[in-house]
Design an enzyme around this catalytic site. Sequence first.
Site, short mmCIF file in Angstrom:
data_model
loop_
_atom_site.label_atom_id
_atom_site.label_comp_id
_atom_site.label_asym_id
_atom_site.label_seq_id
_atom_site.Cartn_x
_atom_site.Cartn_y
_atom_site.Cartn_z
N ARG A 183 -1.23 2.85 -1.53
CA ARG A 183 -0.44 3.42 -2.61
C ARG A 183 -1.10 4.72 -3.06
O ARG A 183 -2.32 4.80 -3.17
CB ARG A 183 -0.37 2.45 -3.80
N GLU B 149 6.24 10.29 -5.77
CA GLU B 149 7.11 10.30 -4.58
C GLU B 149 8.57 10.43 -5.02
O GLU B 149 8.95 9.80 -6.01
CB GLU B 149 6.92 9.01 -3.78
N HIS C 83 6.33 8.28 3.17
CA HIS C 83 6.27 6.83 2.91
C HIS C 83 7.14 6.06 3.90
O HIS C 83 8.11 5.39 3.52
CB HIS C 83 6.69 6.52 1.46
#
Length: 323
Positions: free
Chosen positions: A237, A266, A285
């Site tokens: 993360r 993000e 991601h």
Amino acid sequence: MKNVLAFKPLPADQLDRIRALHRVTVADPKVAPDAFYAALPEAHGLIGASTPIDAALLAKAPKLEVVSSVSVGVDNYDQAELRRRGILLCHTPGVLDETVADTIFGLLIATSRRFVELSNLVREGKWQNIGEDLFGDDVHGKTLGLIGFGRIGQAIARRAALGFGMRVLYHARRPVDLAAAAPDLQGKATHTPLEQLLPQSDFVVAMLPLSDATRGMVDAKFLAAMKRGAIFINGGRGPTVSEPDLLAALDSGHLRAAGLDVFTKEPLPFDSPLRTHPRVTPLPHIGSATHETRHAMAELATTNLLQALAGERPTAVFDTSAA
Ligand SMILES: NC(=O)c1ccc[n+]([C@@H]2O[C@H](COP(=O)([O-])OP(=O)(O)OC[C@H]3O[C@@H](n4cnc5c(N)ncnc54)[C@H](O)[C@@H]3O)[C@@H](O)[C@H]2O)c1
Ligand SMILES: O=C(O)[C@H](O)CO
């Protein structure tokens, strides 16, 4: 029949499974907030991913019994509030391990062998002599330091030790009983204190969940303890890493490169220096983003949801008791 609110689109076959038993509304709060908030007060189950579910939102959902996340990481959810309200939190561990480990290994090779930079030479018509200044470094035979050695960390270790002949060191909350959890890694991965792991590793891969304990764990002190010229990869993360400290370590030349699948914010803001840094390989991601794996995650999340709504214990409940 109960009410299910899907806050992200689900594959059609999984929506059909839910529709066979319950009423379903599909509404992403970022795309269709009116429809989402209209359905929330009557919802018994929520299913989806990447949308923060906080106490204010939960206060508008008095009938809620279960939140089923199409992800393994559950840091987007207010776990303490879910527990207080007696709402089950389910997630999708296990089904994505191999795919995420593939992605992380891709980043190891891409950063070490400078794939993006050298591919751009070809695209820009600048391919001439590939001299020493454009050589990369080997991955095979090197030392990998894993920060986080759970399901995914172990899948990465397997690729490194068994496929690439790497020495694997790991740091986790506690040593893993390899005989029970991963017999094929016995003698091939060594629990090592962080202060010994960091200066020995050519690659450091963070594969950590986000918690109060891991937030900001990769800071200036951590990065300074890494071997000069090493490569840092983050697959866990974003907020486990201090991005300004990482940029400083890259700019000072202490670190050779970084491969990042996750970021503090993000999508990565346009003005982030990480977006264009010549020695950063950023990915959007996509650790688990293959057709097969995202389908398997949706299938497990749907199973969890249906089990919870039927009053059964779901296959994969996240334990919120520590929150
Ligand atoms: N990039 C992606 O697309 C992607 C995909 C899947 C998962 N993830 C992230 O990866 C995380 C790990 O997934 P997993 O299934 O391997 O989880 P896991 O629970 O099996 O493993 C977590 C590991 O982290 C360690 N850990 C936790 N807190 C720690 C601390 N304070 N200090 C040291 N070690 C600590 C644990 O001991 C364990 O070894 C997820 O929580 C998620 O946030 C990212
Ligand atoms: O936690 C996960 O499953 C991944 O990060 C995808 O959201």
